[in-house]
Motif scaffolding. Structure first.
Motif, PDB file in Angstrom:
ATOM      1  N   HIS A  98      75.337 -24.306  75.361  1.00 15.10           N
ATOM      2  CA  HIS A  98      75.231 -25.536  74.583  1.00 15.10           C
ATOM      3  C   HIS A  98      75.014 -25.230  73.102  1.00 15.10           C
ATOM      4  O   HIS A  98      75.605 -25.883  72.232  1.00 15.10           O
ATOM      5  N   LEU A  99      74.168 -24.262  72.810  1.00 12.52           N
ATOM      6  CA  LEU A  99      73.922 -23.909  71.409  1.00 12.52           C
ATOM      7  C   LEU A  99      75.215 -23.453  70.732  1.00 12.52           C
ATOM      8  O   LEU A  99      75.507 -23.849  69.596  1.00 12.52           O
ATOM      9  N   ILE A 138      61.682 -18.900  76.704  1.00 11.36           N
ATOM     10  CA  ILE A 138      61.614 -18.897  75.239  1.00 11.36           C
ATOM     11  C   ILE A 138      61.886 -17.499  74.695  1.00 11.36           C
ATOM     12  O   ILE A 138      62.587 -17.329  73.685  1.00 11.36           O
ATOM     13  N   ALA A 139      61.338 -16.488  75.367  1.00 10.38           N
ATOM     14  CA  ALA A 139      61.514 -15.106  74.903  1.00 10.38           C
ATOM     15  C   ALA A 139      62.972 -14.660  74.959  1.00 10.38           C
ATOM     16  O   ALA A 139      63.354 -13.704  74.280  1.00 10.38           O
ATOM     17  N   ARG A 140      63.784 -15.331  75.761  1.00 13.81           N
ATOM     18  CA  ARG A 140      65.197 -14.971  75.894  1.00 13.81           C
ATOM     19  C   ARG A 140      66.083 -15.644  74.838  1.00 13.81           C
ATOM     20  O   ARG A 140      67.283 -15.371  74.782  1.00 13.81           O
ATOM     21  N   LEU A 141      65.501 -16.547  74.033  1.00 11.05           N
ATOM     22  CA  LEU A 141      66.301 -17.367  73.129  1.00 11.05           C
ATOM     23  C   LEU A 141      65.694 -17.373  71.728  1.00 11.05           C
ATOM     24  O   LEU A 141      64.501 -17.089  71.561  1.00 11.05           O
ATOM     25  N   PRO A 142      66.499 -17.708  70.717  1.00 14.85           N
ATOM     26  CA  PRO A 142      65.965 -17.744  69.358  1.00 14.85           C
ATOM     27  C   PRO A 142      64.959 -18.876  69.185  1.00 14.85           C
ATOM     28  O   PRO A 142      65.105 -19.946  69.768  1.00 14.85           O
ATOM     29  N   ARG A 143      63.931 -18.632  68.378  1.00 10.60           N
ATOM     30  CA  ARG A 143      62.924 -19.648  68.084  1.00 10.60           C
ATOM     31  C   ARG A 143      63.487 -20.627  67.067  1.00 10.60           C
ATOM     32  O   ARG A 143      64.154 -20.225  66.121  1.00 10.60           O
ATOM     33  N   PRO A 144      63.243 -21.928  67.223  1.00 12.05           N
ATOM     34  CA  PRO A 144      63.764 -22.913  66.267  1.00 12.05           C
ATOM     35  C   PRO A 144      63.326 -22.607  64.844  1.00 12.05           C
ATOM     36  O   PRO A 144      62.180 -22.208  64.603  1.00 12.05           O
ATOM     37  N   ALA A 145      64.226 -22.785  63.895  1.00 14.38           N
ATOM     38  CA  ALA A 145      63.920 -22.551  62.491  1.00 14.38           C
ATOM     39  C   ALA A 145      62.853 -23.535  62.029  1.00 14.38           C
ATOM     40  O   ALA A 145      62.876 -24.713  62.383  1.00 14.38           O
ATOM     41  N   GLU A 147      69.496 -26.114  68.045  1.00 17.43           N
ATOM     42  CA  GLU A 147      68.236 -25.480  68.417  1.00 17.43           C
ATOM     43  C   GLU A 147      67.930 -25.692  69.896  1.00 17.43           C
ATOM     44  O   GLU A 147      68.313 -26.708  70.476  1.00 17.43           O
ATOM     45  N   ALA A 148      67.206 -24.732  70.465  1.00 20.76           N
ATOM     46  CA  ALA A 148      66.707 -24.869  71.832  1.00 20.76           C
ATOM     47  C   ALA A 148      65.218 -25.184  71.771  1.00 20.76           C
ATOM     48  O   ALA A 148      64.456 -24.509  71.070  1.00 20.76           O
ATOM     49  N   ARG A 149      64.819 -26.208  72.490  1.00 24.44           N
ATOM     50  CA  ARG A 149      63.411 -26.591  72.594  1.00 24.44           C
ATOM     51  C   ARG A 149      63.007 -26.472  74.056  1.00 24.44           C
ATOM     52  O   ARG A 149      63.575 -27.135  74.925  1.00 24.44           O
ATOM     53  N   ILE A 150      62.017 -25.641  74.304  1.00 27.71           N
ATOM     54  CA  ILE A 150      61.654 -25.305  75.682  1.00 27.71           C
ATOM     55  C   ILE A 150      60.155 -25.452  75.864  1.00 27.71           C
ATOM     56  O   ILE A 150      59.370 -25.025  75.010  1.00 27.71           O
ATOM     57  N   TYR A 175      58.397 -28.766  92.679  1.00 23.46           N
ATOM     58  CA  TYR A 175      57.175 -28.760  91.871  1.00 23.46           C
ATOM     59  C   TYR A 175      56.298 -27.524  92.076  1.00 23.46           C
ATOM     60  O   TYR A 175      55.201 -27.469  91.523  1.00 23.46           O
ATOM     61  N   ALA A 176      56.754 -26.566  92.830  1.00 24.55           N
ATOM     62  CA  ALA A 176      55.879 -25.438  93.145  1.00 24.55           C
ATOM     63  C   ALA A 176      56.486 -24.081  92.837  1.00 24.55           C
ATOM     64  O   ALA A 176      55.841 -23.235  92.196  1.00 24.55           O
ATOM     65  N   SER A 177      57.690 -23.808  93.309  1.00 19.44           N
ATOM     66  CA  SER A 177      58.218 -22.450  93.176  1.00 19.44           C
ATOM     67  C   SER A 177      58.621 -22.147  91.746  1.00 19.44           C
ATOM     68  O   SER A 177      59.013 -23.024  90.979  1.00 19.44           O
ATOM     69  N   GLY A 178      58.527 -20.862  91.406  1.00 21.56           N
ATOM     70  CA  GLY A 178      58.869 -20.421  90.067  1.00 21.56           C
ATOM     71  C   GLY A 178      60.306 -19.946  89.968  1.00 21.56           C
ATOM     72  O   GLY A 178      61.099 -20.073  90.906  1.00 21.56           O
ATOM     73  N   TYR A 179      60.634 -19.385  88.826  1.00 20.68           N
ATOM     74  CA  TYR A 179      61.978 -18.907  88.523  1.00 20.68           C
ATOM     75  C   TYR A 179      61.906 -17.407  88.241  1.00 20.68           C
ATOM     76  O   TYR A 179      61.137 -16.970  87.378  1.00 20.68           O
ATOM     77  N   ASP A 180      62.699 -16.627  88.982  1.00 17.14           N
ATOM     78  CA  ASP A 180      62.688 -15.184  88.766  1.00 17.14           C
ATOM     79  C   ASP A 180      63.557 -14.828  87.567  1.00 17.14           C
ATOM     80  O   ASP A 180      64.172 -15.705  86.924  1.00 17.14           O
ATOM     81  N   ASP A 181      63.627 -13.555  87.244  1.00 18.15           N
ATOM     82  CA  ASP A 181      64.351 -13.124  86.050  1.00 18.15           C
ATOM     83  C   ASP A 181      65.823 -13.517  86.098  1.00 18.15           C
ATOM     84  O   ASP A 181      66.394 -13.947  85.088  1.00 18.15           O
ATOM     85  N   ALA A 182      66.438 -13.376  87.257  1.00 20.26           N
ATOM     86  CA  ALA A 182      67.859 -13.720  87.376  1.00 20.26           C
ATOM     87  C   ALA A 182      68.071 -15.211  87.117  1.00 20.26           C
ATOM     88  O   ALA A 182      69.028 -15.604  86.439  1.00 20.26           O
ATOM     89  N   SER A 183      67.178 -16.053  87.644  1.00 11.83           N
ATOM     90  CA  SER A 183      67.297 -17.494  87.425  1.00 11.83           C
ATOM     91  C   SER A 183      67.083 -17.849  85.957  1.00 11.83           C
ATOM     92  O   SER A 183      67.816 -18.664  85.389  1.00 11.83           O
ATOM     93  N   LEU A 184      66.083 -17.228  85.357  1.00 11.84           N
ATOM     94  CA  LEU A 184      65.830 -17.501  83.941  1.00 11.84           C
ATOM     95  C   LEU A 184      66.994 -17.029  83.077  1.00 11.84           C
ATOM     96  O   LEU A 184      67.330 -17.674  82.074  1.00 11.84           O
ATOM     97  N   ASP A 185      67.612 -15.935  83.469  1.00 13.58           N
ATOM     98  CA  ASP A 185      68.804 -15.472  82.734  1.00 13.58           C
ATOM     99  C   ASP A 185      69.926 -16.502  82.820  1.00 13.58           C
ATOM    100  O   ASP A 185      70.640 -16.744  81.843  1.00 13.58           O
ATOM    101  N   ARG A 186      70.062 -17.131  83.994  1.00 14.91           N
ATOM    102  CA  ARG A 186      71.104 -18.155  84.146  1.00 14.91           C
ATOM    103  C   ARG A 186      70.803 -19.377  83.280  1.00 14.91           C
ATOM    104  O   ARG A 186      71.713 -19.945  82.659  1.00 14.91           O
ATOM    105  N   TRP A 187      69.538 -19.776  83.221  1.00 17.71           N
ATOM    106  CA  TRP A 187      69.196 -20.921  82.385  1.00 17.71           C
ATOM    107  C   TRP A 187      69.311 -20.563  80.902  1.00 17.71           C
ATOM    108  O   TRP A 187      69.659 -21.424  80.081  1.00 17.71           O
ATOM    109  N   ALA A 188      69.043 -19.325  80.575  1.00 16.98           N
ATOM    110  CA  ALA A 188      69.248 -18.894  79.188  1.00 16.98           C
ATOM    111  C   ALA A 188      70.732 -18.958  78.832  1.00 16.98           C
ATOM    112  O   ALA A 188      71.107 -19.392  77.736  1.00 16.98           O
ATOM    113  N   ALA A 189      71.589 -18.560  79.760  1.00 16.22           N
ATOM    114  CA  ALA A 189      73.035 -18.631  79.524  1.00 16.22           C
ATOM    115  C   ALA A 189      73.481 -20.084  79.403  1.00 16.22           C
ATOM    116  O   ALA A 189      74.337 -20.420  78.563  1.00 16.22           O
ATOM    117  N   TRP A 190      72.928 -20.966  80.243  1.00 15.47           N
ATOM    118  CA  TRP A 190      73.229 -22.405  80.162  1.00 15.47           C
ATOM    119  C   TRP A 190      72.860 -22.929  78.779  1.00 15.47           C
ATOM    120  O   TRP A 190      73.635 -23.666  78.145  1.00 15.47           O
TER     121      TRP A 190
END
Length: 285
Positions: free
Chosen positions: A241-242, A268-275, A3-6, A222-237
């Motif tokens: 593991h999953l 979270i929207a890019r990944l399955p919700r934990p059962a 499971e992914a916990r975010i 502690y300040a800047s956000g993550y754009d769609d491309a970055s979030l896609d990379r973390w989703a792939a990361w």
């Protein structure tokens, strides 16, 4: 099934009120509001001081069924004592009520200070002291000192394993990455993958049956956000593991400009919700 916990690192930020938190929302309701939108939250108040048992039970009971907390270990252990002579501080921490989270207790995070260099003997001794089960943690907690007299709570409950993750910040850990990985593997602990806008080393190691990432900001700490491309990379990361059968925990700590909760929800929207995680709006344990 892995499971992914975010989620977010902490939830009580004045700057979030009227932004992420709706105007007029009671401070007492902020945890429930955040927990309905995350799949986990990293408790960081425990880093600054020992919490009371009533706080741990309030956090447990104020979040949805199936929710999980990561818990940050006390800085007194990591930053003040610097991992030395920590038997009593560790016992006090586990006696403070952390086990009262019950099934909602996720990994314990140990963040080392940036001035603490790699020391194999010191790290080996520290990792060996960490309890690997609730029963072990309760046994350790029973050895608390007088400061916890009258305020200790450490019933083991149903026994289960306890996971540990370590976040390091000194560049020597990068130079000793192979030795560091072997130590973590020996003790079944995870190496935290920390994104710190280049401020500290980013060490991405797989050392146990789960992965842990802390996202402090991609361009500004502690300040800047993550754009769609970055979030896609973390989703792939995370999916990597999953797919390998490892649980993955990711927490956004870029809280200054109120980016953390929105980045967490986008990931979270890019990944399955934990059962078994209760749907939004449910707060029963």
């Amino acid at each position: 099934m892995a499971e992914a916990r975010i989620g977010i690192s902490g939830w009580r930020y004045a700057g979030w009120r009227g932004a992420f938190y709706p105007k007029g929302l009671r401070q007492a309701d902020e945890l429930a509001y955040a927990a309905e939108r995350m799949t986990s939250i990293e408790l960081n108040g425990s880093f600054y001081s020992l919490q009371r048992p009533t706080s741990w039970t309030r956090w447990r009971d104020g979040t949805p069924g199936g929710f999980v907390f990561a818990v940050k270990g006390p800085r007194f252990v990591t930053h003040v004592k610097r991992l030395r002579d920590v038997d009593a501080p560790l016992a006090n921490f586990f006696a403070s009520g952390v086990l009262d989270l019950g099934a909602k207790l996720g990994p314990l995070l140990w963040q080392l200070p940036p001035t603490l260099a790699f020391d194999a003997e010191l790290l080996d001794a520290f990792l060996a002291r960490l309890p690997r089960s609730r029963a072990d943690a309760a046994s350790l907690a029973s050895r608390h000192d007088d400061r916890m007299q009258g305020r200790a709570s450490f019933a083991a409950g149903a026994d289960a394993s306890i996971r540990h993750a370590v976040e390091v910040r000194h560049p020597s850990f990068e130079e000793a990455a192979d030795d560091w990985a072997r130590l973590l593997q020996q003790h079944g602990a995870a190496s935290v993958t920390a994104d710190t806008a280049g401020t500290y080393p980013r060490i991405d190691l797989t050392t146990t049956d789960f992965a842990y990432a802390r996202l402090h900001g991609e361009e500004e700490l502690y300040a800047s956000g993550y754009d769609d491309a970055s979030l896609d990379r973390w989703a792939a990361w995370t999916r990597g593991h999953l797919d390998a059968g490892r649980d993955a925990y990711l927490y956004f700590d870029n809280d200054i400009k109120v980016r953390a909760p929105y980045d967490a929800m986008s990931l979270i929207a890019r990944l399955p919700r934990p059962a078994g995680l209760a749907p939004p709006g449910t707060t029963a344990d």
